[in-house]
Motif scaffolding. Structure first.
Motif, PDB file in Angstrom:
ATOM      1  N   MET A 114       0.550  -1.426  -0.009  1.00  0.00           N
ATOM      2  CA  MET A 114      -0.545  -0.363   0.078  1.00  0.00           C
ATOM      3  C   MET A 114       1.137   1.277   0.119  1.00  0.00           C
ATOM      4  SD  MET A 114      -2.301   0.867   2.550  1.00  0.00           S
ATOM      5  CE  MET A 114      -2.984   3.108   3.308  1.00  0.00           C
ATOM      6  N   LEU A 115       0.606   2.051  -0.581  1.00  0.00           N
ATOM      7  CA  LEU A 115       1.623   3.731  -0.658  1.00  0.00           C
ATOM      8  C   LEU A 115       0.927   4.428   0.414  1.00  0.00           C
ATOM      9  CD1 LEU A 115       0.868   4.429  -4.434  1.00  0.00           C
ATOM     10  CD2 LEU A 115       3.001   3.261  -2.858  1.00  0.00           C
ATOM     11  N   SER A 116       1.502   4.945   0.648  1.00  0.00           N
ATOM     12  CA  SER A 116       1.156   5.997   2.385  1.00  0.00           C
ATOM     13  C   SER A 116       0.738   7.556   1.352  1.00  0.00           C
ATOM     14  CB  SER A 116       2.370   6.256   2.782  1.00  0.00           C
ATOM     15  OG  SER A 116       3.488   6.052   2.117  1.00  0.00           O
ATOM     16  N   PRO A 117       0.056   7.874   2.330  1.00  0.00           N
ATOM     17  CA  PRO A 117      -0.238   9.572   1.471  1.00  0.00           C
ATOM     18  C   PRO A 117       0.688   9.896   1.144  1.00  0.00           C
ATOM     19  CG  PRO A 117      -1.707   8.452   3.674  1.00  0.00           C
ATOM     20  CD  PRO A 117      -0.935   7.815   3.299  1.00  0.00           C
ATOM     21  N   LYS A 118       0.735  11.320   0.651  1.00  0.00           N
ATOM     22  CA  LYS A 118       1.642  12.511   0.417  1.00  0.00           C
ATOM     23  C   LYS A 118       1.739  12.783   1.882  1.00  0.00           C
ATOM     24  CE  LYS A 118       1.669  12.029  -4.165  1.00  0.00           C
ATOM     25  NZ  LYS A 118       2.761  11.853  -5.372  1.00  0.00           N
ATOM     26  N   ILE A 119       3.363  13.625   1.698  1.00  0.00           N
ATOM     27  CA  ILE A 119       3.466  14.595   2.977  1.00  0.00           C
ATOM     28  C   ILE A 119       3.360  15.459   2.173  1.00  0.00           C
ATOM     29  CG2 ILE A 119       5.017  14.950   3.926  1.00  0.00           C
ATOM     30  CD1 ILE A 119       6.977  12.483   3.765  1.00  0.00           C
ATOM     31  N   THR A 120       2.817  16.689   3.039  1.00  0.00           N
ATOM     32  CA  THR A 120       2.389  17.680   3.169  1.00  0.00           C
ATOM     33  C   THR A 120       3.389  18.783   4.186  1.00  0.00           C
ATOM     34  OG1 THR A 120       0.559  17.864   4.776  1.00  0.00           O
ATOM     35  CG2 THR A 120      -0.077  16.954   1.971  1.00  0.00           C
ATOM     36  N   GLU A 121       4.250  18.219   5.389  1.00  0.00           N
ATOM     37  CA  GLU A 121       4.303  18.713   6.183  1.00  0.00           C
ATOM     38  C   GLU A 121       5.029  18.311   7.458  1.00  0.00           C
ATOM     39  OE1 GLU A 121       3.542  22.854   8.680  1.00  0.00           O
ATOM     40  OE2 GLU A 121       2.019  21.602   9.003  1.00  0.00           O
ATOM     41  N   VAL A 122       6.818  18.731   7.191  1.00  0.00           N
ATOM     42  CA  VAL A 122       7.918  17.920   8.183  1.00  0.00           C
ATOM     43  C   VAL A 122       8.059  19.361   9.119  1.00  0.00           C
ATOM     44  CG1 VAL A 122       9.458  18.173   6.644  1.00  0.00           C
ATOM     45  CG2 VAL A 122       9.391  16.588   8.362  1.00  0.00           C
ATOM     46  N   LYS A 123       8.010  19.036  10.048  1.00  0.00           N
ATOM     47  CA  LYS A 123       8.817  19.243  11.300  1.00  0.00           C
ATOM     48  C   LYS A 123       9.601  18.928  12.103  1.00  0.00           C
ATOM     49  CE  LYS A 123       4.688  22.517  11.717  1.00  0.00           C
ATOM     50  NZ  LYS A 123       3.449  23.641  12.240  1.00  0.00           N
ATOM     51  N   PRO A 124      10.654  19.739  12.564  1.00  0.00           N
ATOM     52  CA  PRO A 124      11.117  18.667  13.568  1.00  0.00           C
ATOM     53  C   PRO A 124      11.305  19.101  14.807  1.00  0.00           C
ATOM     54  CG  PRO A 124      12.761  20.492  11.818  1.00  0.00           C
ATOM     55  CD  PRO A 124      11.160  20.837  11.489  1.00  0.00           C
ATOM     56  N   MET A 125      11.145  17.932  15.236  1.00  0.00           N
ATOM     57  CA  MET A 125      10.800  17.768  16.789  1.00  0.00           C
ATOM     58  C   MET A 125      12.243  17.935  17.886  1.00  0.00           C
ATOM     59  SD  MET A 125       7.543  16.600  16.766  1.00  0.00           S
ATOM     60  CE  MET A 125       7.112  16.631  18.600  1.00  0.00           C
ATOM     61  N   ASP A 126      12.517  18.174  19.393  1.00  0.00           N
ATOM     62  CA  ASP A 126      13.254  17.950  20.108  1.00  0.00           C
ATOM     63  C   ASP A 126      13.260  16.565  20.138  1.00  0.00           C
ATOM     64  OD1 ASP A 126      13.414  20.679  20.862  1.00  0.00           O
ATOM     65  OD2 ASP A 126      12.188  20.232  22.933  1.00  0.00           O
ATOM     66  N   GLU A 127      14.548  15.792  20.566  1.00  0.00           N
ATOM     67  CA  GLU A 127      15.238  14.325  20.566  1.00  0.00           C
ATOM     68  C   GLU A 127      14.922  13.727  19.106  1.00  0.00           C
ATOM     69  OE1 GLU A 127      12.847  12.667  23.790  1.00  0.00           O
ATOM     70  OE2 GLU A 127      12.883  14.635  25.067  1.00  0.00           O
ATOM     71  N   PHE A 128      14.973  14.214  17.710  1.00  0.00           N
ATOM     72  CA  PHE A 128      14.939  14.180  17.215  1.00  0.00           C
ATOM     73  C   PHE A 128      14.396  13.127  16.302  1.00  0.00           C
ATOM     74  CE2 PHE A 128      19.576  13.798  18.688  1.00  0.00           C
ATOM     75  CZ  PHE A 128      20.440  14.410  18.393  1.00  0.00           C
ATOM     76  N   ARG A 129      13.531  13.608  16.522  1.00  0.00           N
ATOM     77  CA  ARG A 129      11.584  13.363  16.739  1.00  0.00           C
ATOM     78  C   ARG A 129      11.492  14.238  15.531  1.00  0.00           C
ATOM     79  NH1 ARG A 129       7.932  13.613  20.729  1.00  0.00           N
ATOM     80  NH2 ARG A 129       9.305  15.509  21.782  1.00  0.00           N
ATOM     81  N   LEU A 130      10.416  13.834  14.545  1.00  0.00           N
ATOM     82  CA  LEU A 130       9.812  14.781  12.932  1.00  0.00           C
ATOM     83  C   LEU A 130       8.369  14.251  13.349  1.00  0.00           C
ATOM     84  CD1 LEU A 130      11.901  13.200  10.105  1.00  0.00           C
ATOM     85  CD2 LEU A 130      12.035  15.875  11.233  1.00  0.00           C
ATOM     86  N   LEU A 131       7.722  15.820  13.057  1.00  0.00           N
ATOM     87  CA  LEU A 131       6.013  15.715  12.875  1.00  0.00           C
ATOM     88  C   LEU A 131       5.452  15.445  11.860  1.00  0.00           C
ATOM     89  CD1 LEU A 131       3.221  16.102  14.545  1.00  0.00           C
ATOM     90  CD2 LEU A 131       3.807  18.010  14.671  1.00  0.00           C
ATOM     91  N   ILE A 132       5.043  14.683  10.995  1.00  0.00           N
ATOM     92  CA  ILE A 132       4.754  14.135   9.143  1.00  0.00           C
ATOM     93  C   ILE A 132       3.606  14.410   9.710  1.00  0.00           C
ATOM     94  CG2 ILE A 132       5.224  13.247   7.597  1.00  0.00           C
ATOM     95  CD1 ILE A 132       7.702  11.588   9.212  1.00  0.00           C
TER      96      ILE A 132
END
Length: 81
Positions: A1-19
Motif C-alpha cells: 500500500m502506498l502511503s499518503p503524500k507528505i504535506t509538512e515535516v517539522k523537526p522536534m526535540d529529541e530527533f523526532r519529526l512531526l509529519i
C-alpha cells in the motif's frame, strides 16, 4: 500500500519529526535509532537535523546531503497523534 503524500515535516526535540499527510493524519517519527555511523551520524547536529525538507511532490523527506528515510517506514512506524 502506498502511503499518503507528505504535506509538512517539522523537526522536534529529541530527533523526532512531526509529519503531516494529505489524508489529514499526523505522525511523530523517531529518527534517533537511525543516527549512527558516518552517513546518518550527521543528523546528530541539531541545526542540520532541523534542515529536513519534503522531496518529490510529497513522496518523501531528506536532508541536504542526501540522507533520507523510506516513506513507508515514516508512515508505518510513525506514532499517530
Amino acid at each position: 500500500m502506498l502511503s499518503p503524500k507528505i504535506t509538512e515535516v517539522k523537526p522536534m526535540d529529541e530527533f523526532r519529526l512531526l509529519i503531516s499527510y494529505s489524508s489529514g493524519e499526523k505522525k511523530v517519527f523517531d529518527v534517533a535509532p537511525y543516527i549512527e555511523g558516518s552517513w546518518y551520524g550527521e543528523l546528530k547536529n541539531p541545526e542540520y537535523f532541523r534542515s529536513v525538507h519534503i522531496i518529490s511532490n510529497g513522496t518523501g523527506i531528506e536532508w541536504a546531503n542526501g540522507q533520507d528515510i523510506a516513506p513507508h517506514e515514516l508512515y508505518d512506524l510513525g506514532a499517530t497523534v
